[in-house]
Design an enzyme around this catalytic site. Structure first.
Site, PDB file in Angstrom:
ATOM      1  N   GLU A  51     -39.182  54.447  70.970  1.00 13.21           N
ATOM      2  CA  GLU A  51     -40.064  53.326  71.317  1.00 13.21           C
ATOM      3  C   GLU A  51     -41.675  53.233  70.663  1.00 13.21           C
ATOM      4  O   GLU A  51     -42.147  52.349  70.539  1.00 13.21           O
ATOM      5  CB  GLU A  51     -40.119  53.374  72.746  1.00 13.21           C
ATOM      6  CG  GLU A  51     -38.844  52.939  73.472  1.00 13.21           C
ATOM      7  CD  GLU A  51     -37.953  54.102  73.966  1.00 13.21           C
ATOM      8  OE1 GLU A  51     -36.906  53.875  74.565  1.00 13.21           O
ATOM      9  OE2 GLU A  51     -38.361  55.058  73.515  1.00 13.21           O
ATOM     10  N   PHE A 113     -34.377  55.565  89.839  1.00 12.92           N
ATOM     11  CA  PHE A 113     -33.966  56.281  88.606  1.00 12.92           C
ATOM     12  C   PHE A 113     -34.669  55.342  87.474  1.00 12.92           C
ATOM     13  O   PHE A 113     -34.378  53.888  87.257  1.00 12.92           O
ATOM     14  CB  PHE A 113     -32.505  55.766  88.156  1.00 12.92           C
ATOM     15  CG  PHE A 113     -32.022  56.593  86.922  1.00 12.92           C
ATOM     16  CD1 PHE A 113     -32.103  57.841  86.497  1.00 12.92           C
ATOM     17  CD2 PHE A 113     -31.425  55.399  85.982  1.00 12.92           C
ATOM     18  CE1 PHE A 113     -31.565  58.079  85.507  1.00 12.92           C
ATOM     19  CE2 PHE A 113     -31.133  56.023  84.846  1.00 12.92           C
ATOM     20  CZ  PHE A 113     -31.098  57.143  84.583  1.00 12.92           C
ATOM     21  N   GLN A 114     -35.421  55.946  86.683  1.00 13.89           N
ATOM     22  CA  GLN A 114     -36.105  55.292  85.456  1.00 13.89           C
ATOM     23  C   GLN A 114     -37.259  54.199  86.035  1.00 13.89           C
ATOM     24  O   GLN A 114     -37.560  53.429  85.222  1.00 13.89           O
ATOM     25  CB  GLN A 114     -35.170  54.904  84.583  1.00 13.89           C
ATOM     26  CG  GLN A 114     -34.582  55.869  83.652  1.00 13.89           C
ATOM     27  CD  GLN A 114     -33.654  55.213  82.488  1.00 13.89           C
ATOM     28  OE1 GLN A 114     -33.248  54.362  82.338  1.00 13.89           O
ATOM     29  NE2 GLN A 114     -33.504  56.139  81.370  1.00 13.89           N
ATOM     30  N   LYS A 163     -35.873  43.828  86.954  1.00 15.73           N
ATOM     31  CA  LYS A 163     -34.558  43.324  86.399  1.00 15.73           C
ATOM     32  C   LYS A 163     -33.764  42.163  87.095  1.00 15.73           C
ATOM     33  O   LYS A 163     -33.390  41.193  86.539  1.00 15.73           O
ATOM     34  CB  LYS A 163     -33.636  44.579  86.668  1.00 15.73           C
ATOM     35  CG  LYS A 163     -32.428  44.198  85.901  1.00 15.73           C
ATOM     36  CD  LYS A 163     -31.428  45.506  85.866  1.00 15.73           C
ATOM     37  CE  LYS A 163     -30.027  45.086  85.140  1.00 15.73           C
ATOM     38  NZ  LYS A 163     -29.445  46.163  84.899  1.00 15.73           N
ATOM     39  N   MET A 467     -56.661  68.430  57.961  1.00 12.54           N
ATOM     40  CA  MET A 467     -57.853  67.892  58.490  1.00 12.54           C
ATOM     41  C   MET A 467     -58.618  68.886  59.520  1.00 12.54           C
ATOM     42  O   MET A 467     -59.650  69.302  59.328  1.00 12.54           O
ATOM     43  CB  MET A 467     -58.114  66.657  58.985  1.00 12.54           C
ATOM     44  CG  MET A 467     -59.543  66.028  59.278  1.00 12.54           C
ATOM     45  SD  MET A 467     -60.708  66.261  58.028  1.00 12.54           S
ATOM     46  CE  MET A 467     -60.510  64.604  57.195  1.00 12.54           C
TER      47      MET A 467
END
Length: 563
Positions: A51, A113-114, A163, A467
């Site tokens: 993602e 969940f999630q 949802k 760096m």
């Protein structure tokens, strides 16, 4: 007509002219992906490997095209994986709309969940964000998000949709997006008169250009302004390409790794005109000593930037293009022969030097510049290679350097390059990465090969975190804590395993041959360039020092001899 929430999302994207979405599906966003499947001939979906890659790709697409970039993610870890990409967009004022989905309303706040409060998580790093629980508000929210992302100072907007809202139905009526108007109401004529008078009186004016000029599409008006007032020009990292880097009045980047000419010129000028720049600490060095001989004028669309980091003597608040048009209409042709001649002498005295007896970062960038005729889009990750890419490529047009300036996000470049190439198929797109950065985002090579997106990944491989090691070398007594990458990882084999064409080069001749072939093949390619870990980015300004104290390799050697 009645549509469900998922279909409304797709229809609203079509309203906004969205042709590409970058994302990764999951349970909470399945309804949206099902609707997207039915419109695959109208909106292309690019399945990234992670993602974060989707967020960076949407960002790169936006920077390269000037349009809004769009990314999708599911709830929970899908949404949180977007966070670094959203923050990157926020720091660099990139218009991105991120659409995530969450658990149903009945499960919110129950550690389901999630489930994650992504609206709360992203509040400090978005221009605005929304959670949509009612399908009846969905279309207007999406339209509002696109408008907010683009108007004034652009930035990312997140929409989280439950949802059940993606499944519920309501009436949908198509709307034509309203034209995004430039911010002009804050431009005051008395401010224009004040700055034009200051410009007319200046003997040693200097123009400093930031990313706001790129975002406003003001490059042509900027060129007219600069040549009218006859002043040298420096840019920030984000301002690259806003002013043609091949123009004789251009002096190079300003700040920590800016040219001595730019740093000395700004320190000596009597009037500094900053346009669409936010005076980052990497630009100003010691703020109390910055442009201490000059009066300072600031043009910016965001009033919050005025006097935030550097105190100004005058300002105009508004869109850079509109401000420059009004200033140009009121100012006559000026000449500053002695000042321009002095700047020319500085350029001749302090050129950007680098070795040409071995493969190194500056030499690679100069070679890329030559082979692409300064016409490629260059994306970068963050580190030494990023600074060499800024210093040693000639950016003649805006939107040709895609880099993380404000947040400094390692792992940004490859996803951003993929997005840029999707948006600008007519351009050769090259990502410049360090070996440390490549380790963070090499999985996106699989995205490039899955869709045959012909980006060229060039790795500056010095087997260290370049760096960070440079700072350890100069300021931490050569104590190389966790910056050495001596291991057996083979980037060519990894790249070939992910489906790309791989090259390993150790000389400039080998690099030239590999790059020319990669451009001709027009497929995803990775060129692993073996360079010396002792190479450093110069010039440099020490932390806490004034930009007038910039030093290069020769200065360092002379100092060590005297000690």
């Amino acid at each position: 007509m009645k549509l469900n929430g998922s279909e409304i999302i797709v229809e609203c994207l079509k309203e906004q002219g969205v042709d590409t979405v970058f994302g990764y599906p999951g349970g909470a966003i399945l309804n949206v992906y099902d609707a997207l499947y039915k419109h695959s001939d109208e909106i292309t979906h690019i399945l990234t490997s992670h993602e974060q890659g989707a967020a960076h790709a949407a960002d790169g697409y936006a920077r390269a095209t000037g349009k809004v970039g769009v990314c999708f993610a599911t709830s929970g870890p899908g949404a949180t994986n977007l966070v670094t990409g959203i923050a990157t967009s926020y720091m660099d004022s990139t218009p991105v709309v991120a659409i995530t989905c969450n658990v149903t309303v009945s499960l919110l706040g129950k550690d389901s969940f999630q489930e994650i409060d992504i609206q709360g998580v992203t509040m400090p790093i978005t221009k605005h964000n929304f959670i949509v629980k009612d399908v009846n508000t969905l279309a207007d929210t999406i339209r509002k998000a696109f408008r907010i992302a683009q108007e004034g100072r652009p930035g990312p907007v997140l929409i989280d949709v439950t949802k059940d809202a993606t499944a519920a139905e309501c009436d949908y009526v198509k709307e034509t997006p309203k034209l995004i108007e430039r911010k002009t109401e804050s431009i005051r004529e008395e401010d224009i008169d004040t700055v034009t008078e200051m410009i007319a009186q200046a003997k040693k004016p200097f123009v400093f250009v930031g990313g706001g000029v790129v975002l406003s599409g003001a490059s042509e008006e900027l060129a007219r302004f600069v040549h009218k007032i006859d002043a040298p020009v420096a840019d920030s990292l984000m301002g690259k390409g806003a002013f043609d880097n091949s123009d004789p009045l251009y002096t190079g980047m300003l700040g920590m790794h800016g040219t001595k000419t730019s740093n000395y010129g700004v320190s000596e000028c009597d009037l500094l005109i900053a346009i669409g720049a936010r005076f980052s600490d990497r630009v100003t060095g010691n703020a109390s000593k910055f442009a201490s001989n000059a009066k300072i004028i600031h043009f910016d669309v965001d009033a919050a930037e005025i006097n935030k980091n550097i105190k100004t003597d005058a300002c105009v608040i508004g869109d850079a293009l509109e401000v420059l048009k009004r200033v140009n209409s009121k100012i006559g042709q000026l000449e500053h022969h002695e000042w321009i001649e002095h700047i020319k002498e500085l350029k001749e005295k302090y050129p950007m030097r680098y070795r040409k007896d071995c493969l190194n970062g500056p030499y690679i960038m100069e070679t890329i510049n030559e082979i692409t005729d300064s016409n490629a889009i260059i994306a970068t990750d963050v580190g030494q290679h990023q600074m060499w890419a800024a210093q040693h490529y000639t950016y003649k047009q805006p939107r040709t350097l895609i880099t993380s300036g404000g947040l400094g996000t390692m792992g940004f470049g490859l996803g951003a390059a993929i997005g840029a190439k999707v948006g600008r198929k007519d351009k050769v797109v090259i990502n410049i990465a360090g070996d440390g950065c490549f380790r963070m985002n090499m999985n996106e090579i699989a995205t490039a090969t899955r869709y045959n997106i012909p980006v060229i990944e060039i790795i500056f491989n010095n087997h260290v975190l370049g760096m960070v090691r440079q700072w350890q070398d100069l300021f931490y007594g050569k104590r190389y804590s966790s910056t050495v990458l001596d291991d057996t990882v083979d980037f060519v084999k990894v790249s070939e395993g992910l489906g790309a064409k791989g090259y390993r080069v150790s000389s400039i001749e080998e690099f030239k041959a590999a790059l020319k072939e990669a451009i001709e093949l027009n497929i995803p390619c990775v060129i692993d360039c073996l360079i010396d870990r002792e190479d450093k980015v110069f010039p440099m300004v020490s932390p806490g020092a004034a930009i007038s104290e910039a030093f290069d390799r020769q200065d360092l050697e002379n100092k060590n001899k005297n000690n």
